[in-house]
Motif scaffolding. Structure first.
Motif, PDB file in Angstrom:
ATOM      1  N   ASP A 416       0.829  -1.211   0.000  1.00 54.75           N
ATOM      2  CA  ASP A 416       0.000   0.000   0.000  1.00 54.75           C
ATOM      3  C   ASP A 416       0.863   1.260   0.000  1.00 54.75           C
ATOM      4  N   LEU A 417       2.001   1.196   0.670  1.00 52.78           N
ATOM      5  CA  LEU A 417       2.923   2.339   0.662  1.00 52.78           C
ATOM      6  C   LEU A 417       3.447   2.614  -0.733  1.00 52.78           C
ATOM      7  N   ARG A 418       3.716   1.559  -1.478  1.00 56.08           N
ATOM      8  CA  ARG A 418       4.194   1.736  -2.852  1.00 56.08           C
ATOM      9  C   ARG A 418       3.122   2.419  -3.710  1.00 56.08           C
ATOM     10  N   LEU A 419       1.860   2.105  -3.428  1.00 57.78           N
ATOM     11  CA  LEU A 419       0.771   2.756  -4.155  1.00 57.78           C
ATOM     12  C   LEU A 419       0.699   4.248  -3.822  1.00 57.78           C
ATOM     13  N   VAL A 420       0.935   4.586  -2.548  1.00 56.31           N
ATOM     14  CA  VAL A 420       0.958   6.000  -2.143  1.00 56.31           C
ATOM     15  C   VAL A 420       2.051   6.740  -2.911  1.00 56.31           C
ATOM     16  N   LEU A 421       3.221   6.140  -2.959  1.00 55.57           N
ATOM     17  CA  LEU A 421       4.343   6.763  -3.666  1.00 55.57           C
ATOM     18  C   LEU A 421       4.044   6.916  -5.153  1.00 55.57           C
ATOM     19  N   SER A 422       3.381   5.918  -5.717  1.00 57.32           N
ATOM     20  CA  SER A 422       3.023   5.982  -7.133  1.00 57.32           C
ATOM     21  C   SER A 422       2.033   7.118  -7.385  1.00 57.32           C
ATOM     22  N   ASP A 423       1.066   7.288  -6.473  1.00 60.71           N
ATOM     23  CA  ASP A 423       0.083   8.372  -6.617  1.00 60.71           C
ATOM     24  C   ASP A 423       0.765   9.739  -6.584  1.00 60.71           C
ATOM     25  N   LEU A 424       1.667   9.942  -5.643  1.00 66.77           N
ATOM     26  CA  LEU A 424       2.353  11.236  -5.532  1.00 66.77           C
ATOM     27  C   LEU A 424       3.286  11.470  -6.716  1.00 66.77           C
ATOM     28  N   ALA A 425       3.878  10.377  -7.209  1.00 68.88           N
ATOM     29  CA  ALA A 425       4.792  10.505  -8.353  1.00 68.88           C
ATOM     30  C   ALA A 425       4.051  10.961  -9.605  1.00 68.88           C
ATOM     31  N   GLU A 426       2.738  10.670  -9.692  1.00 68.58           N
ATOM     32  CA  GLU A 426       1.963  11.103 -10.851  1.00 68.58           C
ATOM     33  C   GLU A 426       1.896  12.625 -10.941  1.00 68.58           C
ATOM     34  N   ILE A 427       1.983  13.297  -9.813  1.00 70.13           N
ATOM     35  CA  ILE A 427       1.863  14.758  -9.804  1.00 70.13           C
ATOM     36  C   ILE A 427       3.102  15.419 -10.386  1.00 70.13           C
ATOM     37  N   THR A 428       4.259  14.964  -9.977  1.00 73.92           N
ATOM     38  CA  THR A 428       5.503  15.610 -10.402  1.00 73.92           C
ATOM     39  C   THR A 428       6.261  14.828 -11.466  1.00 73.92           C
ATOM     40  N   GLY A 429       5.908  13.542 -11.645  1.00 73.40           N
ATOM     41  CA  GLY A 429       6.669  12.711 -12.563  1.00 73.40           C
ATOM     42  C   GLY A 429       7.940  12.187 -11.933  1.00 73.40           C
ATOM     43  N   GLN A 430       8.116  12.437 -10.630  1.00 73.87           N
ATOM     44  CA  GLN A 430       9.304  11.967  -9.923  1.00 73.87           C
ATOM     45  C   GLN A 430       9.224  10.464  -9.748  1.00 73.87           C
ATOM     46  N   GLY A 431      10.358   9.791  -9.860  1.00 72.53           N
ATOM     47  CA  GLY A 431      10.392   8.340  -9.742  1.00 72.53           C
ATOM     48  C   GLY A 431      10.038   7.857  -8.352  1.00 72.53           C
ATOM     49  N   GLN A 432       9.629   6.601  -8.266  1.00 73.93           N
ATOM     50  CA  GLN A 432       9.333   6.008  -6.977  1.00 73.93           C
ATOM     51  C   GLN A 432      10.625   5.723  -6.223  1.00 73.93           C
ATOM     52  N   ILE A 433      10.474   5.418  -4.943  1.00 77.56           N
ATOM     53  CA  ILE A 433      11.629   5.120  -4.099  1.00 77.56           C
ATOM     54  C   ILE A 433      12.262   3.809  -4.549  1.00 77.56           C
ATOM     55  N   THR A 434      13.548   3.830  -4.762  1.00 72.60           N
ATOM     56  CA  THR A 434      14.263   2.647  -5.231  1.00 72.60           C
ATOM     57  C   THR A 434      14.801   1.845  -4.047  1.00 72.60           C
ATOM     58  N   PRO A 435      15.096   0.557  -4.259  1.00 75.09           N
ATOM     59  CA  PRO A 435      15.685  -0.252  -3.186  1.00 75.09           C
ATOM     60  C   PRO A 435      16.980   0.335  -2.638  1.00 75.09           C
ATOM     61  N   ASN A 436      17.792   0.953  -3.513  1.00 76.83           N
ATOM     62  CA  ASN A 436      19.046   1.544  -3.043  1.00 76.83           C
ATOM     63  C   ASN A 436      18.807   2.711  -2.102  1.00 76.83           C
ATOM     64  N   GLU A 437      17.754   3.515  -2.379  1.00 72.40           N
ATOM     65  CA  GLU A 437      17.417   4.614  -1.483  1.00 72.40           C
ATOM     66  C   GLU A 437      17.006   4.094  -0.119  1.00 72.40           C
ATOM     67  N   VAL A 438      16.201   3.040  -0.108  1.00 72.16           N
ATOM     68  CA  VAL A 438      15.744   2.454   1.153  1.00 72.16           C
ATOM     69  C   VAL A 438      16.930   1.930   1.943  1.00 72.16           C
ATOM     70  N   LEU A 439      17.811   1.213   1.258  1.00 68.68           N
ATOM     71  CA  LEU A 439      18.973   0.640   1.930  1.00 68.68           C
ATOM     72  C   LEU A 439      19.872   1.734   2.491  1.00 68.68           C
ATOM     73  N   GLY A 440      20.090   2.778   1.697  1.00 65.58           N
ATOM     74  CA  GLY A 440      20.921   3.885   2.159  1.00 65.58           C
ATOM     75  C   GLY A 440      20.318   4.577   3.358  1.00 65.58           C
ATOM     76  N   ASN A 441      18.989   4.742   3.353  1.00 64.64           N
ATOM     77  CA  ASN A 441      18.315   5.387   4.480  1.00 64.64           C
ATOM     78  C   ASN A 441      18.423   4.547   5.742  1.00 64.64           C
ATOM     79  N   ILE A 442      18.329   3.231   5.586  1.00 72.21           N
ATOM     80  CA  ILE A 442      18.436   2.340   6.751  1.00 72.21           C
ATOM     81  C   ILE A 442      19.793   2.515   7.427  1.00 72.21           C
ATOM     82  N   PHE A 443      20.864   2.459   6.649  1.00 72.47           N
ATOM     83  CA  PHE A 443      22.197   2.530   7.236  1.00 72.47           C
ATOM     84  C   PHE A 443      22.556   3.938   7.684  1.00 72.47           C
ATOM     85  N   GLN A 444      21.929   4.953   7.081  1.00 71.26           N
ATOM     86  CA  GLN A 444      22.266   6.321   7.435  1.00 71.26           C
ATOM     87  C   GLN A 444      21.574   6.756   8.718  1.00 71.26           C
TER      88      GLN A 444
END
Length: 450
Positions: A416-444
C-alpha cells in the motif's frame, strides 16, 4: 524528433515586435547561416545585434539572445530572435530557419523538452499554462508558486517521510529474525503514517479554494422579479451585460460574467426572479436559480421590501452553509427593516440604479469569500489531476494506517505504501523510491546492531 532543432513564434502576431524561439543542438550553427555574426562563438546569456539575411538581401534588423545548455528554458542550446512584428518578416525568418534544418515546433514542445531535460517537473510544466492564463493577482501568485516548485518541494518532503516509513518497514521485514537488532515499533510507524496522511489531507482540502480562485468565486444574485438583480449585475460589471426591464420575468436564464475584487476573480451570476408562475419557460429559469444557489459560494439576496417568513424559510432551505448577504436595494426610495432572523446575516443598503454603496458591497463580498492572503509561498492545489492523485494517495495511506492498527504483515503494508508513492509521483513525474534509497536510508539513520 527529440534530437531535432525546433523553431516557433513565441509571441502573438500583430504586435510591434515578434520573438522567434529556437532550441536544439544545432541552434547556433543554423542561426549563424542567416545572421551577420557567428553565434557558435557567442558567449552564453548574451545579446548580439545584427541582421537576418537571405544571401545579399537584408530581411530585418534584430537582437539575438544566446543561451547555452543546460542553462536555458529547455535545457538545450537555445536562442531567441527579437525582430519586428511584421507578418512577412516573421514568416520569412521562420522559412529561412526551416530551410537551414530547423523543424517547426509542435504545441507545447518547448515545455515538454524542459520536462524531459529535467528543467521542470510535471507540476511545474502545468504551471506554465496557468501562468499564461492568469488574469488576476491571486491566480498569478498560485501559478508562480507552482512554477517555482512550491508543490514539488512540498511533495518532496512527503516523499522523504515516506522513505523513512518504507525503510522502517523494510528493516522490520529483513532483520526481524535477529534479536540483537533494534528498529522502530509499530507505534512509531503509525504516528508517522498519520502525520503524512494529515499533510496529504490538508493539501487535498485546499483544492476547493484553489479551484474557486482559479475559475472565479461563484456569486449568485437572487431575489424576486423586478427587484433589481440585472441592474445590480450591470453596475458591478460596469457594463450593460443584462437586459433591464420593468416587465416581470425578463430574466429567464442565468447570465454570468467575471470581475476582479482586490486581486481575486469573482463570477457573478444573475438569475431568474423567484415567484409563483404558470409560465413553463420561466419556471425552468426559476429551477435553474435554485441550481445556481447550490453551486454558488456566496449568495446575494436582493430585496426591496421586508421578506416574509415564508420567503426567509425558503431561502434558508436552499443556501445551506453558503455565505449569504442581504442586499437591501432601492435605498434612494426607502429603508428596509429586517426581521430578527434575517438581521443576523450581513446586510447592506444600496441603490443599484444610482450606484450607491456598490463599492461597500464589493468589500462585503470579498470578506464573505474568506480568502486567505495569497502569497507565492502558499501551497494551494488548483489542478484537478493533482487533486485526484492526492485523494488516491490519501485512500491508500488510510489502508496503511488500518494495516498498522490491525497488525498486518509488513509486506502487505509495504504494498500500500508503494501505491501512495506511485500516486504522488503522478503529480511531479518523480520516480518512486528505489531499493538503493531504502537501503541507504536504513544505514544512514537507523541503528541496526548493538
Amino acid at each position: 524528433m527529440q534530437n531535432d532543432t525546433i523553431c516557433a513564434l513565441a509571441t502573438k502576431t500583430g504586435g510591434a515586435l515578434g520573438i522567434i524561439r529556437i532550441s536544439g543542438a544545432q541552434t547556433h550553427e543554423i542561426l549563424s547561416h542567416i545572421f551577420t555574426h557567428d553565434l557558435t562563438k557567442a558567449q552564453a546569456n548574451s545579446i548580439v545585434y545584427g541582421h537576418i539575411v537571405n544571401h545579399d538581401e537584408v530581411i530585418d534588423e534584430v537582437l539575438v539572445s544566446v543561451f547555452r545548455a543546460p542553462h536555458s528554458y529547455t535545457g538545450e542550446e537555445s536562442a531567441e530572435i527579437s525582430c519586428h512584428g511584421s507578418q512577412y518578416i516573421i514568416n520569412k525568418v521562420i522559412e529561412l530557419l526551416v530551410a537551414q534544418g530547423c523543424r517547426i515546433a509542435q504545441p507545447g514542445e518547448y515545455t515538454q523538452r524542459a520536462y524531459l531535460n529535467g528543467k521542470l517537473d510535471l507540476s511545474q510544466a502545468e504551471a506554465v499554462a496557468d501562468l499564461i492564463a492568469a488574469n488576476n493577482k491571486a491566480t498569478h501568485h498560485l501559478a508562480m508558486s507552482q512554477l517555482r516548485g512550491g508543490i514539488s518541494n512540498e511533495l518532496s518532503k512527503l516523499r522523504e517521510q515516506l522513505l523513512r516509513l518504507t525503510s522502517l518497514l523494510e528493516l522490520e521485514l529483513d532483520f526481524s529474525d535477529h534479536e540483537d537488532l533494534e528498529f522502530a515499533d509499530r507505534t512509531e510507524l503509525l504516528q508517522l503514517a498519520q502525520h503524512i496522511e494529515s499533510h496529504i489531507q490538508k493539501l487535498a482540502t485546499s483544492f476547493q479554494m484553489g479551484q474557486a480562485i482559479k475559475q472565479g468565486i461563484p456569486v449568485a444574485i437572487v431575489g424576486k422579479t423586478n427587484v433589481g438583480k440585472s441592474t445590480l449585475l450591470n453596475k458591478l460589471l460596469k457594463e450593460e451585460r443584462a437586459i433591464v426591464s420593468d416587465i416581470h420575468g425578463t430574466t429567464r436564464d442565468t447570465i454570468e460574467d467575471v470581475m476582479t475584487i482586490n486581486g481575486v476573480q469573482f463570477r457573478f451570476i444573475d438569475t431568474a426572479g423567484i415567484r409563483q408562475t404558470n409560465d413553463a419557460v420561466e419556471q425552468i429559469g426559476i429551477e435553474r436559480t435554485y441550481q445556481t444557489i447550490d453551486k454558488a459560494r456566496i449568495v446575494l439576496w436582493l430585496i426591496d421590501a421586508t421578506p416574509s417568513q415564508e420567503e426567509f424559510e425558503d431561502m434558508m432551505n436552499h443556501i445551506n452553509n453558503k455565505a449569504l448577504i442581504l442586499v437591501c436595494n432601492k435605498s434612494d426610495q426607502q429603508a428596509i427593516t429586517l426581521s430578527e432572523d434575517a438581521s443576523r446575516f450581513p446586510q447592506i443598503a444600496v441603490s443599484a440604479k444610482f450606484g450607491i454603496n456598490i463599492e461597500a458591497l464589493e468589500s462585503l463580498i470579498y470578506e464573505a469569500a474568506q480568502i486567505p492572503e495569497i502569497k507565492e509561498s502558499d501551497i494551494i492545489i488548483t489542478n484537478a489531476r493533482h487533486y485526484e492523485a492526492l485523494l488516491h494517495a490519501q485512500n491508500n495511506l488510510s489502508r496503511v494506517i488500518a494495516g498498522l492498527n490491525n497488525q498486518l504483515s509488513g509486506d502487505l503494508i509495504a504494498e500500500d505504501l508503494r501505491l501512495v508513492l506511485s500516486d504522488l509521483a503522478e503529480i511531479t513525474g518523480q520516480g518512486q523510491i528505489t531499493p538503493n534509497e531504502v537501503l541507504g536510508n536504513i544505514f544512514q539513520h537507523f541503528c541496526i546492531g548493538k
